[in-house]
Design an enzyme around this catalytic site. Structure first.
Site, PDB file in Angstrom:
ATOM      1  N   CYS A  10     -16.852   6.821  25.764  1.00  0.00           N
ATOM      2  CA  CYS A  10     -16.938   8.596  26.223  1.00  0.00           C
ATOM      3  C   CYS A  10     -15.551   8.714  27.382  1.00  0.00           C
ATOM      4  O   CYS A  10     -15.052   7.904  28.006  1.00  0.00           O
ATOM      5  CB  CYS A  10     -17.918   9.305  26.576  1.00  0.00           C
ATOM      6  SG  CYS A  10     -18.999   9.133  27.780  1.00  0.00           S
ATOM      7  N   ARG A  16     -23.076  11.600  27.082  1.00  0.00           N
ATOM      8  CA  ARG A  16     -22.712  10.298  25.317  1.00  0.00           C
ATOM      9  C   ARG A  16     -22.850   9.410  25.246  1.00  0.00           C
ATOM     10  O   ARG A  16     -23.895   9.171  24.682  1.00  0.00           O
ATOM     11  CB  ARG A  16     -20.987  11.293  24.925  1.00  0.00           C
ATOM     12  CG  ARG A  16     -21.557  13.086  24.952  1.00  0.00           C
ATOM     13  CD  ARG A  16     -20.280  13.774  24.663  1.00  0.00           C
ATOM     14  NE  ARG A  16     -19.139  13.090  25.772  1.00  0.00           N
ATOM     15  CZ  ARG A  16     -17.805  12.952  25.590  1.00  0.00           C
ATOM     16  NH1 ARG A  16     -16.981  13.881  24.335  1.00  0.00           N
ATOM     17  NH2 ARG A  16     -16.873  13.130  26.516  1.00  0.00           N
ATOM     18  N   ASP A 119     -18.770  17.289  24.569  1.00  0.00           N
ATOM     19  CA  ASP A 119     -18.996  16.738  26.156  1.00  0.00           C
ATOM     20  C   ASP A 119     -20.026  18.316  26.226  1.00  0.00           C
ATOM     21  O   ASP A 119     -19.385  19.175  26.990  1.00  0.00           O
ATOM     22  CB  ASP A 119     -17.507  16.644  26.697  1.00  0.00           C
ATOM     23  CG  ASP A 119     -17.627  16.161  28.404  1.00  0.00           C
ATOM     24  OD1 ASP A 119     -18.940  16.144  28.316  1.00  0.00           O
ATOM     25  OD2 ASP A 119     -16.356  15.513  28.459  1.00  0.00           O
TER      26      ASP A 119
HETATM   27  P1  4NP Z   1     -19.627  11.990  28.973  1.00  0.00           P
HETATM   28  O1  4NP Z   1     -19.561  13.269  30.176  1.00  0.00           O
HETATM   29  O2  4NP Z   1     -18.289  11.106  29.172  1.00  0.00           O
HETATM   30  O3  4NP Z   1     -20.552  12.371  28.460  1.00  0.00           O
HETATM   31  O4  4NP Z   1     -20.302  10.985  30.375  1.00  0.00           O
HETATM   32  C1  4NP Z   1     -18.541  13.770  31.085  1.00  0.00           C
HETATM   33  C2  4NP Z   1     -19.586  13.043  32.589  1.00  0.00           C
HETATM   34  C3  4NP Z   1     -18.445  13.251  33.283  1.00  0.00           C
HETATM   35  C4  4NP Z   1     -16.953  13.436  33.374  1.00  0.00           C
HETATM   36  C5  4NP Z   1     -16.751  14.553  32.410  1.00  0.00           C
HETATM   37  C6  4NP Z   1     -17.566  14.172  31.321  1.00  0.00           C
HETATM   38  N1  4NP Z   1     -16.804  14.035  34.364  1.00  0.00           N
HETATM   39  O5  4NP Z   1     -15.356  15.223  35.195  1.00  0.00           O
HETATM   40  O6  4NP Z   1     -16.660  13.520  35.824  1.00  0.00           O
END
Ligand code: 4NP
Length: 151
Positions: A10, A16, A119
């Site tokens: 991800c 996720r 997300d």
């Molecule tokens: P993930 O969620 O991709 O599901 O781990 C996110 C975690 C951090 C960020 C974006 C999405 N971020 O912009 O830091």
């Protein structure tokens, strides 16, 4: 058919893909499957961190322990090392292609008609994490059944 390796990717590797890794590892253990499962993010912001508290919480509510996972960034070697490179949404797939991954697969293709796993990083509070978990859980099981067990 066994012995496959899978990496879930991800953006941050804290919301996720850690859930996908946890669900896949638990399914493999329960079904005696000898597979390698990992997860990573395309971004580097959260490298070294444990999964976000709400992901740990929803996983624990479903008897999956992801609390000890450590975020890492995906690297080019992963694309040859893993049989299956699975993106959680279409931007992850695009990022993977930009990084040189030739054949990333979208998790939502395994039960949700190719939908993105939303997300949850910008969700306000815990609401919505149950849907995210359910979607990942269903698709990961379907993926392993089809691509590893040949069912
Ligand atoms: P993930 O969620 O991709 O599901 O781990 C996110 C975690 C951090 C960020 C974006 C999405 N971020 O912009 O830091």
């Amino acid at each position: 058919m066994n012995n496959k390796s899978i990496i879930f990717v991800c953006l941050g590797n804290i919301c996720r893909s850690p859930i996908a890794e946890g669900v896949a590892k638990k399914y493999a253990l329960e079904n005696n499957l000898d597979i390698i499962v990992e997860s990573a993010g395309t971004g580097s912001w959260h490298v070294g961190e444990h999964p976000c508290p709400d992901s740990v919480k929803i996983a624990r509510m479903n008897n999956v322990d992801i609390s000890k996972q450590i975020a890492r960034q995906v690297k080019k070697e992963d694309f040859s090392k893993y049989d299956l490179v699975i993106g959680l949404d279409s931007s992850n797939i695009q990022n993977l292609k930009n990084l040189g991954c030739k054949n990333p697969i979208k998790l939502g293709d395994y039960g949700y008609e190719g939908d993105d796993v939303p997300d949850p990083y910008f969700f306000e509070g815990f609401e919505g994490f149950d849907k995210v978990f359910e979607m990942i859980d269903i698709c990961v099981r379907n993926l392993i059944k089809k691509e590893v067990e040949g069912k």
